[in-house]
Motif scaffolding. Structure first.
Motif, mmCIF file in Angstrom:
data_model
loop_
_atom_site.group_PDB
_atom_site.id
_atom_site.type_symbol
_atom_site.label_atom_id
_atom_site.label_comp_id
_atom_site.label_asym_id
_atom_site.label_seq_id
_atom_site.Cartn_x
_atom_site.Cartn_y
_atom_site.Cartn_z
ATOM 1 N N MET A 1 -5.069 2.450 -5.843
ATOM 2 C CA MET A 1 -4.348 3.706 -5.791
ATOM 3 C C MET A 1 -3.656 3.827 -4.426
ATOM 4 O O MET A 1 -4.283 3.621 -3.390
ATOM 5 N N LYS A 2 -2.377 4.163 -4.441
ATOM 6 C CA LYS A 2 -1.575 4.356 -3.227
ATOM 7 C C LYS A 2 -0.937 5.739 -3.299
ATOM 8 O O LYS A 2 -0.590 6.217 -4.385
ATOM 9 N N GLU A 3 -0.798 6.367 -2.133
ATOM 10 C CA GLU A 3 -0.182 7.696 -2.064
ATOM 11 C C GLU A 3 0.785 7.775 -0.892
ATOM 12 O O GLU A 3 0.524 7.218 0.177
ATOM 13 N N ILE A 4 1.897 8.467 -1.153
ATOM 14 C CA ILE A 4 2.886 8.713 -0.101
ATOM 15 C C ILE A 4 3.191 10.202 -0.064
ATOM 16 O O ILE A 4 3.456 10.821 -1.103
ATOM 17 N N ARG A 137 1.664 9.848 -6.082
ATOM 18 C CA ARG A 137 0.501 8.963 -6.250
ATOM 19 C C ARG A 137 0.883 7.839 -7.213
ATOM 20 O O ARG A 137 1.508 8.082 -8.248
ATOM 21 N N PHE A 138 0.452 6.629 -6.869
ATOM 22 C CA PHE A 138 0.793 5.442 -7.660
ATOM 23 C C PHE A 138 -0.468 4.694 -8.060
ATOM 24 O O PHE A 138 -1.355 4.476 -7.238
ATOM 25 N N ASP A 139 -0.518 4.257 -9.294
ATOM 26 C CA ASP A 139 -1.645 3.472 -9.796
ATOM 27 C C ASP A 139 -1.345 1.989 -9.556
ATOM 28 O O ASP A 139 -1.069 1.230 -10.497
ATOM 29 N N ILE A 140 -1.373 1.615 -8.273
ATOM 30 C CA ILE A 140 -1.111 0.229 -7.867
ATOM 31 C C ILE A 140 -2.085 -0.149 -6.755
ATOM 32 O O ILE A 140 -2.658 0.718 -6.097
ATOM 33 N N ASP A 141 -2.244 -1.452 -6.546
ATOM 34 C CA ASP A 141 -3.061 -1.952 -5.440
ATOM 35 C C ASP A 141 -2.203 -2.549 -4.331
ATOM 36 O O ASP A 141 -2.647 -2.664 -3.194
ATOM 37 N N ASN A 142 -0.976 -2.949 -4.693
ATOM 38 C CA ASN A 142 -0.068 -3.585 -3.743
ATOM 39 C C ASN A 142 1.251 -2.827 -3.694
ATOM 40 O O ASN A 142 1.834 -2.522 -4.742
ATOM 41 N N LYS A 147 5.914 1.448 -8.629
ATOM 42 C CA LYS A 147 6.555 1.785 -9.900
ATOM 43 C C LYS A 147 6.422 3.286 -10.093
ATOM 44 O O LYS A 147 5.911 3.984 -9.228
ATOM 45 N N LYS A 148 6.834 3.763 -11.240
ATOM 46 C CA LYS A 148 6.754 5.190 -11.540
ATOM 47 C C LYS A 148 5.339 5.688 -11.301
ATOM 48 O O LYS A 148 4.372 5.104 -11.782
ATOM 49 N N GLY A 149 5.241 6.776 -10.558
ATOM 50 C CA GLY A 149 3.944 7.374 -10.266
ATOM 51 C C GLY A 149 3.902 8.822 -10.718
ATOM 52 O O GLY A 149 4.661 9.223 -11.610
ATOM 53 N N ILE A 150 3.055 9.573 -10.081
ATOM 54 C CA ILE A 150 2.874 10.987 -10.421
ATOM 55 C C ILE A 150 3.267 11.839 -9.219
ATOM 56 O O ILE A 150 2.851 11.553 -8.091
ATOM 57 N N THR A 151 4.040 12.872 -9.482
ATOM 58 C CA THR A 151 4.334 13.859 -8.448
ATOM 59 C C THR A 151 3.135 14.797 -8.393
ATOM 60 O O THR A 151 2.915 15.586 -9.310
ATOM 61 N N VAL A 152 2.345 14.671 -7.345
ATOM 62 C CA VAL A 152 1.117 15.439 -7.193
ATOM 63 C C VAL A 152 1.404 16.854 -6.715
ATOM 64 O O VAL A 152 0.782 17.817 -7.163
#
Length: 161
Positions: A1-4, A137-142, A147-152
């Protein structure tokens, strides 16, 4: 999980005869940055790294946010690739991030931020306003696999006034 958490720089002044990079913040911009950052504090986001454009308006906005969020002891990294108005350089910067970083903050510019949050977020935003904050928030490890994520969350000054 990655977040920006993306933050667009605060409202800047065109009053002074300086280069684009050197434009200072307007009083309204300073006030709006305090308003948004104080509101965001309740969400307890802890960044692994903070990156900002080299432009004065972005760096000053970053300083207001980090002070209000009590994260001012971070090593804030100034990155030329964030001084981007189209978005491609910023996307490439994100894809090149160290995968040990999971939660990051980026202080940047429009049109790049509006384009990126609409490309990668789940909520359409017509225009990211000055001092506007968007948490994705992105459901990725790298990071390279972004890719398309969620606007939290979105926090805009107009919604707090």
């Amino acid at each position: 999980m990655k977040e920006i958490v993306f933050i667009r720089h605060a409202k800047s002044s065109w009053k002074y005869d300086v280069s684009d990079r050197e434009r200072p913040l307007k009083k309204r911009g300073i006030n709006d940055s305090h308003l948004v950052s104080s509101n965001f504090k309740q969400f307890n986001f802890t960044p692994d790294a903070i990156f900002t454009s080299p432009a004065v308006r972005a760096r000053k906005t970053c300083k207001i946010f980090t002070n209000n969020l009590n994260i001012s002891n971070y090593d804030i990294k100034i990155k030329e690739d964030i001084y981007d108005f189209g978005g491609n350089r910023l996307i490439n910067f994100i894809k090149s991030l160290d995968n040990n970083l999971n939660n990051i903050m980026i202080f940047g510019h429009n049109h790049a931020l509006t384009s990126i949050v609409n490309t990668f977020g789940s909520k359409y935003i017509d225009n990211v306003p000055t001092s506007g904050l968007i948490h994705l928030r992105f459901d990725i490890d790298n990071w390279i696999d972004i890719k398309k994520g969620i606007t939290v969350l979105t926090v805009f000054p107009r919604d707090l006034k």
